[in-house]
Design an enzyme around this catalytic site. Structure first.
Site, PDB file in Angstrom:
ATOM      1  N   GLY A  71      65.963 -12.476  -5.037  1.00 58.86           N
ATOM      2  CA  GLY A  71      65.754 -13.606  -3.953  1.00 58.86           C
ATOM      3  C   GLY A  71      67.103 -13.445  -3.159  1.00 58.86           C
ATOM      4  CB  CYS A 129      66.335  -6.827  -1.450  1.00 57.40           C
ATOM      5  SG  CYS A 129      66.207  -8.376  -2.272  1.00 57.40           S
ATOM      6  CG  ASN A 191      67.162  -2.309  -4.113  1.00 50.63           C
ATOM      7  OD1 ASN A 191      67.184  -3.021  -5.381  1.00 50.63           O
ATOM      8  ND2 ASN A 191      68.705  -3.015  -3.089  1.00 50.63           N
TER       9      ASN A 191
HETATM   10  C1  FMN Z   1      69.259  -8.947 -11.542  1.00 52.38           C
HETATM   11  C2  FMN Z   1      69.565  -8.302 -10.639  1.00 52.38           C
HETATM   12  C3  FMN Z   1      70.197  -8.428  -9.096  1.00 52.38           C
HETATM   13  C4  FMN Z   1      70.723  -8.070  -7.648  1.00 52.38           C
HETATM   14  N1  FMN Z   1      70.952  -8.016  -6.983  1.00 52.38           N
HETATM   15  C5  FMN Z   1      70.332  -6.800  -5.557  1.00 52.38           C
HETATM   16  C6  FMN Z   1      71.493  -7.458  -4.880  1.00 52.38           C
HETATM   17  O1  FMN Z   1      72.233  -8.552  -4.423  1.00 52.38           O
HETATM   18  N2  FMN Z   1      71.741  -6.880  -3.868  1.00 52.38           N
HETATM   19  C7  FMN Z   1      71.475  -4.831  -4.730  1.00 52.38           C
HETATM   20  O2  FMN Z   1      71.836  -4.297  -3.185  1.00 52.38           O
HETATM   21  N3  FMN Z   1      70.825  -4.681  -5.677  1.00 52.38           N
HETATM   22  C8  FMN Z   1      70.705  -5.756  -5.817  1.00 52.38           C
HETATM   23  N4  FMN Z   1      70.051  -5.086  -7.441  1.00 52.38           N
HETATM   24  C9  FMN Z   1      69.418  -3.923  -7.843  1.00 52.38           C
HETATM   25  C10 FMN Z   1      70.857  -3.106  -8.189  1.00 52.38           C
HETATM   26  O3  FMN Z   1      72.124  -2.631  -7.714  1.00 52.38           O
HETATM   27  C11 FMN Z   1      70.337  -1.493  -8.597  1.00 52.38           C
HETATM   28  O4  FMN Z   1      70.097  -0.592  -7.708  1.00 52.38           O
HETATM   29  C12 FMN Z   1      69.376  -1.964  -9.179  1.00 52.38           C
HETATM   30  O5  FMN Z   1      68.874  -2.677 -10.311  1.00 52.38           O
HETATM   31  C13 FMN Z   1      68.627   0.060 -10.405  1.00 52.38           C
HETATM   32  O6  FMN Z   1      69.335   0.101 -11.094  1.00 52.38           O
HETATM   33  P1  FMN Z   1      69.857  -0.076 -12.430  1.00 52.38           P
HETATM   34  O7  FMN Z   1      68.601   0.461 -13.112  1.00 52.38           O
HETATM   35  O8  FMN Z   1      70.854   0.450 -13.479  1.00 52.38           O
HETATM   36  O9  FMN Z   1      69.867  -1.752 -13.049  1.00 52.38           O
HETATM   37  C14 FMN Z   1      70.195  -5.988  -8.709  1.00 52.38           C
HETATM   38  C15 FMN Z   1      69.498  -6.211  -9.501  1.00 52.38           C
HETATM   39  C16 FMN Z   1      69.173  -6.805 -10.290  1.00 52.38           C
HETATM   40  C17 FMN Z   1      68.589  -6.344 -12.167  1.00 52.38           C
END
Ligand code: FMN
Ligand code: FAD
Lengths: 304, 244
Positions: A71, A129, A191
């Site tokens: 969030g 998000c 995302n």
């Molecule tokens: C715990 C957590 C917090 C995240 N917070 C943000 C955020 O603040 N802003 C954002 O653009 N993406 C956020 N993401 C998304 C990641 O930047 C990324 O786009 C997404 O996890 C997919 O990549 P991955 O499969 O390598 O994790 C978050 C992901 C996770 C797991």
């Protein structure tokens, strides 16, 4: 082996950047490795004012991945500028600042308040998000609202603007074009994918926020498909993201048309995941007879 | 924080669903009372947070309850196998010179209190230990505390062993007046402790993504309204600091 990539605002010595929300603002990782090893990094999304975020639990496990519903917890743009950004000046790595908000004006407010800060090389608009009630994904899943937001931010930003797209749409190409046509300098894809888990004991959704965003290896094929589709129609660069956990994964994204990649949840499972991938990348490129990262970008795309 | 391929030396049941596992890892030489490790369980994505219960040389002991699929899988792992372990993590008990310390453990909150009791003993404190369980069959670690020369007060909710009732009943029944308390256990127990005592420390649990302060998945609120990360700012917090 030449791993470098030049993108608007970003002079990357290698194509690997930790993704927003998965790297804090660098402090914790700086205590276990030198952040200068990284091509770049993306900060936790920052909003105009402090946000506490969602009720607990904010994390759930999923098959080959995880759900999160943080969030957008952060201390607001003023605190971020004064207490977080100066720490990053000591590293030789390209800093992207992730910007979030509830309204179009919020995005403009944040970039306006970060004007003239040298350590920032580019902005990334988090219009995707899935874990906030207003704004966020509501903007990122509507081409008109997205276009307006990008156009507005471009008027206020003193650095290139990348748009981080949401996979929670029917037609990703439409959203990518809306961003490009309104002045986006690049795209970040993707995302998290909206999901849900149940708590069998309480017979209720497990997460405090009910739904959460799925990330990790489970979403890699979704991200690859979207990068591949969008790369065929846009002329701005794409930074791929979703389920990347090793150098082979990076190469898949490069082939699909990404010019660089972001690594999210893999940082939690192995805190040294990014430097390890950077170290492995040359031998993986060599294995597939490539002489540089540049040579791999878009190799799988149909010839026009 | 280091990542270690820790060899399982033993993995034996203490009760029907609580297991003690000894791991060979250098993390043992770094860990402090109240800290924890994050363990990768084969076939599961997120690491599982488990407290450090005891250390001796390069042997680290954890004690865990089979709660879901991950800990169930962990209980089936045989000696000789290696597990990826990340640690030590978190801020433990700030072991400070005290004349007298009351250590309170509830259920699987008991394991970290063993090393904590030892640390206070080493500083010369008189250590009282009160442990709470549901029933006699769930009691464990009595012998381990006795090996430190401490006779723990055992409390069971059904009265099948020791004092019938909660740990607070056990403290009263044994006329323990020590005002300084270190505790770990289920939330209702910690709430009762925090309502009764002003001085000391409690250890909290929360679901975690990373375990080292970056994902903000485990964040709770202090009485002043500030956000604290259970994994990095805790899991041990000063009595009364966090809203439970
Ligand atoms: C715990 C957590 C917090 C995240 N917070 C943000 C955020 O603040 N802003 C954002 O653009 N993406 C956020 N993401 C998304 C990641 O930047 C990324 O786009 C997404 O996890 C997919 O990549 P991955 O499969 O390598 O994790 C978050 C992901 C996770 C797991
Ligand atoms: C700092 C800390 C120290 C801990 N120390 C111990 C210990 O010494 N002994 C012990 O038996 N247990 C301990 N726990 C609880 C232990 O982490 C959970 O019981 C365990 O993760 C459950 O995993 P599972 O796969 O069996 O359960 P599942 O319910 O299948 O797990 C699903 C997901 O939720 C998480 N989860 C579920 N319950 C909890 C919980 N209570 N706390 C945190 N995460 C949870 C899991 O890690 C996993 O990511 C500790 C928790 C924390 C936060």
């Amino acid at each position: 082996m030449d791993l470098s990539v030049k993108l608007p605002g970003l002079n990357l010595k290698n194509p690997v950047l930790p993704a927003s929300g998965c790297f804090g603002n660098g402090r914790e990782f700086a205590s276990i490795y030198d952040l200068s090893l990284l091509g770049g990094m993306v900060t936790k999304s920052v909003t105009p004012n402090a946000r506490f975020g969602n009720p607990l639990p904010r994390i759930a496990e999923a098959e080959s991945g995880m759900l999160n519903a943080i969030g957008l917890e952060n201390k607001g743009v003023d605190y971020f500028r004064e207490h977080e950004l100066p720490f990053l000046e000591q590293f030789d790595t390209e800093v992207m600042v992730s910007v979030a908000g509830s309204t179009i004006e919020d995005y403009a407010h944040v970039v306006e308040h970060l004007k003239g800060v040298d350590v920032i090389k580019a902005f990334e608009l988090n219009v995707s998000c899935p874990n906030v009630a207003v704004g966020g994904m509501a903007i990122g899943t509507n081409a008109e609202a997205l276009g307006k937001t990008v156009a507005m931010v471009k008027q206020h930003a003193d650095k290139p603007v990348y748009v981080k797209l949401s996979p929670n749409v029917t037609n990703i190409v439409e959203l990518a074009l809306a961003a490009q046509d309104n002045g986006a300098d690049g795209l970040v894809m993707i995302n998290t994918v909206q999901g849900l888990r149940m708590d069998l004991r309480t017979a209720k959704p497990l997460l405090g926020n009910v739904t959460g965003g799925l990330s990790g290896p489970a979403i890699k094929p979704i991200a690859l498909r979207m990068v591949y589709q969008v790369a065929q129609v846009v002329h701005i660069p794409i930074i791929g993201c979703g389920g990347i956990s090793n150098a082979e994964d990076i190469l898949e994204f490069l082939y699909a048309g990404a010019s660089a990649v972001q690594v999210g949840a893999a940082n939690f499972i192995d805190p040294w995941a990014c430097p390890k991938m950077i170290e492995e990348l040359p031998s993986v490129l060599e294995k597939y007879n490539l002489n540089s990262v540049q040579e791999a970008i878009g190799k799988a795309l149909p010839q026009k | 924080m280091i990542e270690s391929k820790a060899k399982i030396l033993s993995n034996t049941p203490l009760t029907q669903d609580v297991f003690k596992m000894e791991l060979e890892t250098e993390i043992a030489t770094l860990a402090k009372p109240g800290q924890f490790v994050q363990i990768t369980v084969p076939n599961f994505y997120l690491r599982r947070p488990i407290s450090v219960s005891w250390v001796e040389g390069n042997v680290l002991t954890i004690v865990y309850k089979v709660l879901g699929k991950g800990t169930d899988k962990l209980s089936s792992m045989r000696p000789g196998h290696a597990l990826s372990v990340l640690g030590p993590l978190g801020t433990g008990y700030p072991i400070e010179a005290k004349e007298e310390v009351l250590i309170v453990g509830g259920g699987v909150g008991t394991p970290p209190m063993l090393l904590t009791a030892k640390a206070y003993q080493d500083l010369g404190a008189k250590v009282h230990v009160v442990l709470g369980f549901n029933t006699k069959d769930e009691v464990f670690y009595q012998k381990e505390f006795e090996e430190l020369g401490i006779t723990p007060v055992i409390c069971t909710m059904d009265g099948s062993m020791g004092v019938q009732g909660t740990v607070l009943d056990g403290i009263k029944a044994n006329h323990i007046t020590c005002p300084f308390v270190c505790s770990c256990g289920p939330l209702p127990m910690l709430r009762a402790i925090q309502n009764t005592y002003q001085d000391g420390y409690i250890s909290l649990e929360s679901r975690m993504g990373c375990g080292f302060g970056v994902c903000l998945g485990c964040v709770m609120k202090t009485v002043e309204g500030d956000a604290v990360r259970v994994c990095e700012d805790g899991p041990v917090f000063a009595m009364g600091k966090v809203v439970l």
